[in-house]
Design a protein around this motif. Structure first.
Motif, short mmCIF file in Angstrom:
data_model
loop_
_atom_site.label_atom_id
_atom_site.label_comp_id
_atom_site.label_asym_id
_atom_site.label_seq_id
_atom_site.Cartn_x
_atom_site.Cartn_y
_atom_site.Cartn_z
N ALA A 203 -30.07 86.90 81.41
CA ALA A 203 -30.95 86.02 81.52
C ALA A 203 -31.10 85.29 80.44
O ALA A 203 -31.13 86.27 79.75
CB ALA A 203 -32.05 86.18 82.58
N VAL A 204 -31.07 84.41 80.33
CA VAL A 204 -31.01 83.10 79.38
C VAL A 204 -32.37 82.18 79.38
O VAL A 204 -32.54 82.09 80.61
CB VAL A 204 -30.33 82.61 78.63
N PRO A 205 -32.99 81.62 78.21
CA PRO A 205 -33.67 80.64 78.50
C PRO A 205 -33.01 79.11 79.24
O PRO A 205 -31.93 79.12 78.54
CB PRO A 205 -34.34 80.21 77.34
N VAL A 206 -33.79 78.93 79.50
CA VAL A 206 -33.22 76.96 79.11
C VAL A 206 -33.13 76.37 78.59
O VAL A 206 -32.01 76.17 78.94
CB VAL A 206 -34.63 76.41 80.51
N LYS A 207 -33.07 76.06 77.60
CA LYS A 207 -32.38 75.72 76.63
C LYS A 207 -31.21 76.38 76.13
O LYS A 207 -30.09 75.40 76.05
CB LYS A 207 -33.58 75.90 75.51
N ASP A 208 -31.16 78.01 76.38
CA ASP A 208 -29.50 78.07 76.19
C ASP A 208 -28.16 77.66 77.16
O ASP A 208 -27.26 77.84 77.31
CB ASP A 208 -29.50 80.25 75.78
N ALA A 209 -29.62 77.87 78.74
CA ALA A 209 -28.26 77.40 79.85
C ALA A 209 -27.85 76.21 79.99
O ALA A 209 -26.62 76.26 80.03
CB ALA A 209 -28.77 77.73 81.10
N ALA A 210 -28.44 75.53 79.53
CA ALA A 210 -28.45 74.19 79.08
C ALA A 210 -27.15 74.01 77.79
O ALA A 210 -26.03 73.19 77.88
CB ALA A 210 -29.63 72.55 78.75
N ARG A 211 -27.58 74.37 76.99
CA ARG A 211 -26.35 74.26 75.55
C ARG A 211 -24.77 74.84 76.38
O ARG A 211 -24.17 74.62 76.08
CB ARG A 211 -26.70 75.56 74.93
N THR A 212 -24.82 76.08 77.44
CA THR A 212 -23.65 77.10 77.46
C THR A 212 -22.79 76.05 78.08
O THR A 212 -21.06 75.70 78.14
CB THR A 212 -24.71 78.13 78.39
N LEU A 213 -24.21 75.14 79.05
CA LEU A 213 -23.39 74.28 79.96
C LEU A 213 -22.88 73.10 79.78
O LEU A 213 -22.23 72.64 79.87
CB LEU A 213 -23.93 74.31 81.32
N GLY A 214 -23.20 72.53 78.99
CA GLY A 214 -22.85 71.69 77.98
C GLY A 214 -23.16 70.32 78.37
O GLY A 214 -23.17 69.67 78.70
N ILE A 215 -24.56 70.89 79.50
CA ILE A 215 -25.82 69.46 79.53
C ILE A 215 -26.58 69.56 79.41
O ILE A 215 -27.81 71.09 78.97
CB ILE A 215 -25.25 69.69 81.69
N GLY A 216 -27.79 68.20 79.91
CA GLY A 216 -29.02 68.38 79.74
C GLY A 216 -29.95 69.22 80.42
O GLY A 216 -29.43 70.14 81.35
N ARG A 217 -31.37 69.33 79.31
CA ARG A 217 -32.46 70.26 80.70
C ARG A 217 -32.36 69.62 81.80
O ARG A 217 -32.86 70.13 83.00
CB ARG A 217 -33.41 70.01 79.62
N THR A 218 -32.71 67.63 81.46
CA THR A 218 -32.90 67.54 82.86
C THR A 218 -31.66 67.51 84.24
O THR A 218 -32.09 68.14 85.11
CB THR A 218 -32.93 65.87 82.36
N LYS A 219 -31.05 67.78 83.65
CA LYS A 219 -30.30 68.29 84.64
C LYS A 219 -29.88 69.43 84.93
O LYS A 219 -29.75 70.13 86.53
CB LYS A 219 -28.12 67.68 84.16
N LEU A 220 -29.67 70.40 84.19
CA LEU A 220 -30.15 72.09 84.11
C LEU A 220 -31.36 71.60 85.46
O LEU A 220 -30.92 73.20 86.58
CB LEU A 220 -30.52 72.83 83.03
N TYR A 221 -32.37 71.08 85.31
CA TYR A 221 -33.95 71.47 85.98
C TYR A 221 -33.55 70.97 87.48
O TYR A 221 -33.68 71.26 88.27
CB TYR A 221 -34.62 70.56 86.04
N GLU A 222 -32.26 69.61 88.04
CA GLU A 222 -31.88 69.94 88.87
C GLU A 222 -30.65 70.34 89.70
O GLU A 222 -31.32 70.21 91.45
CB GLU A 222 -30.81 68.28 88.77
N LEU A 223 -30.37 71.35 88.99
CA LEU A 223 -29.22 72.11 89.73
C LEU A 223 -30.90 73.60 89.80
O LEU A 223 -30.01 73.83 90.88
CB LEU A 223 -28.34 72.78 88.20
N ILE A 224 -30.81 73.60 89.04
CA ILE A 224 -32.18 74.68 89.75
C ILE A 224 -33.07 73.69 90.62
O ILE A 224 -32.85 74.57 91.77
CB ILE A 224 -33.22 75.31 88.91
#
Length: 55
Positions: A5-26
């Motif tokens: 598991a990785v922090p939200v910031k690292d997950a967003a960076r890995t996927l090349g998206i912003g934190r807002t979009k990452l939270y939408e996917l979650i």
């Protein structure tokens, strides 16, 4: 040992998206997370599944 598991910031960076979009996917259930204390971590298996789904 593989990272599970990785922090939200690292997950967003890995996927090349912003934190807002990452939270939408979650919120949509496309990414699985876990919470340890106050930290929210994104499971790397769900990141891989999301990328494989998109391919």
């Amino acid at each position: 040992m593989e990272t599970l598991a990785v922090p939200v910031k690292d997950a967003a960076r890995t996927l090349g998206i912003g934190r807002t979009k990452l939270y939408e996917l979650i919120g949509a259930g496309q990414l699985q997370t876990m919470q340890i204390g106050r930290r929210r971590l994104v499971k790397t298996a769900s990141i891989r599944a999301l990328v494989a789904e998109a391919a």
